[in-house]
Design a protein around this motif. Structure first.
Motif, PDB file in Angstrom:
ATOM      1  N   UNK A 178      -9.183  17.311 -23.087  1.00 62.34           N
ATOM      2  CA  UNK A 178     -10.311  16.595 -23.302  1.00 62.34           C
ATOM      3  C   UNK A 178     -11.118  16.141 -22.217  1.00 62.34           C
ATOM      4  N   UNK A 179     -11.174  17.167 -21.172  1.00 55.05           N
ATOM      5  CA  UNK A 179     -12.066  16.850 -20.082  1.00 55.05           C
ATOM      6  C   UNK A 179     -13.586  16.790 -20.410  1.00 55.05           C
ATOM      7  N   UNK A 180     -14.086  15.742 -20.393  1.00 49.89           N
ATOM      8  CA  UNK A 180     -15.562  15.570 -20.546  1.00 49.89           C
ATOM      9  C   UNK A 180     -16.210  16.148 -19.282  1.00 49.89           C
ATOM     10  N   UNK A 181     -17.561  16.262 -19.492  1.00 50.14           N
ATOM     11  CA  UNK A 181     -18.482  16.499 -18.331  1.00 50.14           C
ATOM     12  C   UNK A 181     -18.495  15.694 -17.253  1.00 50.14           C
ATOM     13  N   UNK A 182     -18.324  14.338 -17.666  1.00 44.73           N
ATOM     14  CA  UNK A 182     -18.199  13.426 -16.545  1.00 44.73           C
ATOM     15  C   UNK A 182     -16.881  13.590 -15.831  1.00 44.73           C
ATOM     16  N   UNK A 183     -15.809  13.513 -16.400  1.00 48.45           N
ATOM     17  CA  UNK A 183     -14.473  14.081 -15.597  1.00 48.45           C
ATOM     18  C   UNK A 183     -14.675  15.283 -14.764  1.00 48.45           C
ATOM     19  N   UNK A 184     -15.090  16.257 -15.301  1.00 52.97           N
ATOM     20  CA  UNK A 184     -15.309  17.382 -14.450  1.00 52.97           C
ATOM     21  C   UNK A 184     -16.201  17.387 -13.265  1.00 52.97           C
ATOM     22  N   UNK A 185     -17.150  16.521 -13.390  1.00 52.05           N
ATOM     23  CA  UNK A 185     -18.092  16.190 -12.302  1.00 52.05           C
ATOM     24  C   UNK A 185     -17.257  15.316 -11.188  1.00 52.05           C
ATOM     25  N   UNK A 186     -16.501  14.581 -11.642  1.00 54.51           N
ATOM     26  CA  UNK A 186     -15.713  13.495 -10.882  1.00 54.51           C
ATOM     27  C   UNK A 186     -14.447  14.619 -10.094  1.00 54.51           C
ATOM     28  N   UNK A 187     -14.053  15.490 -10.727  1.00 54.31           N
ATOM     29  CA  UNK A 187     -13.040  16.418 -10.195  1.00 54.31           C
ATOM     30  C   UNK A 187     -14.133  17.324  -8.901  1.00 54.31           C
ATOM     31  N   UNK A 188     -15.077  17.789  -9.413  1.00 54.45           N
ATOM     32  CA  UNK A 188     -15.882  18.629  -8.667  1.00 54.45           C
ATOM     33  C   UNK A 188     -16.038  17.860  -7.349  1.00 54.45           C
ATOM     34  N   UNK A 189     -16.526  16.505  -7.313  1.00 55.20           N
ATOM     35  CA  UNK A 189     -16.716  15.472  -6.173  1.00 55.20           C
ATOM     36  C   UNK A 189     -15.572  15.493  -5.463  1.00 55.20           C
TER      37      UNK A 189
END
Ligand code: PEP
Length: 249
Positions: free
Chosen positions: A102-113
């Motif tokens: 269930x990784x959303x775009x927002x979660x993915x963005x946090x991981x990228x950061x």
């Protein structure tokens, strides 16, 4: 000039014994090639792989990270922890993580950061389902996934990053996107970045992932905007994987 990069995503496969064998064969097979080769083992094998590749040119990555620096996150692993093992890359937003966990775009963005803060190079995966492709929504989906990260880190966050275009319908199915289909989407991705900063867009490496094999690698790598590959299944076969790496240059 973008140096090609081929990354192996071993997913949840391997044992201490099989990994030693696989790495030995890959190391021998990729000796002297110009492209960068990254292996992303399961976390439990990081120390073993770090040791095995110590004197070679292969680089180490992970398949996932948690965006938090530490604390009560049972079962998770942070960027700082993997960096301690000499990890330089982290896959973020793989479609299996997006769909099974269930990784959303927002979660993915946090991981990228979080990767950028720990000096890890994120490999951001984007890609559409077959249904979305059939509905001609590929560009829209990929652009949305990319925009979510751009909003979180800005275009400068892409100075030290890679993108992997991985159409979900091609992952693990044996049906790769054609070279023309891959090139079309890679061009869209580079164009979206170019609208914000043409220098960043020009230098970023965009990998293709989805049933890459020795038999289709050369044609994919022959495309102007395909700068390497993220390889799942075929990366567990040393001969197949080294042939792919050799096709990249
Ligand atoms: C992947 O999981 O990133 C992938 C590309 O898998 P495969 O090569 O097996 O399609």
């Amino acid at each position: 000039m973008r140096v090609p990069l081929v990354a192996a995503n071993w997913k949840m496969n391997g044992s201490a014994a099989s990994i030693d064998q696989l790495l030995g064969a890959i190391a021998a097979g990729v000796e002297g090639i110009q492209s960068e080769v990254v292996v992303c083992p399961p976390f439990v094998f990081l120390a073993q792989v770090q040791e095995a590749i110590r004197n070679g040119a292969m680089l180490l990555g992970v398949q996932n990270i948690n965006a938090n620096p530490g604390g009560a996150f049972t079962g998770e692993v942070s960027t700082e922890m993997v960096a301690e093992f000499g990890c330089r890359f982290a896959i973020v937003g793989h479609s299996e993580r997006r769909s099974y966990y269930g990784e959303s775009d927002a979660v993915v963005a946090e991981k990228f950061k979080a990767c950028l803060s720990a000096n890890l190079t994120p490999i951001l995966c984007v890609g559409e389902t077959l249904e979305e492709r059939d509905e001609e929504m590929t560009e829209q989906v990929v652009s949305r996934q990319l925009e979510a990260v751009l909003n979180a880190v800005g275009i400068d966050g892409f100075r030290q990053a890679l993108i992997a275009y991985e159409p979900i319908w091609a992952i693990g199915t044996g049906v790769s996107a054609t070279a023309a289909q891959a090139e079309e989407v890679h061009r869209v991705i580079r164009g979206q970045l170019s609208a914000k900063d043409s220098e960043v867009a020009e230098q970023i490496r965009i990998l293709y992932g989805g049933s890459v094999k020795a038999a289709n690698a050369a044609e994919l790598f022959g495309q102007e905007n395909v700068d390497g590959a993220l390889v799942g299944g075929a990366s567990l076969d040393a001969e197949e994987f080294t042939d792919i790496c050799r096709s990249a240059g």
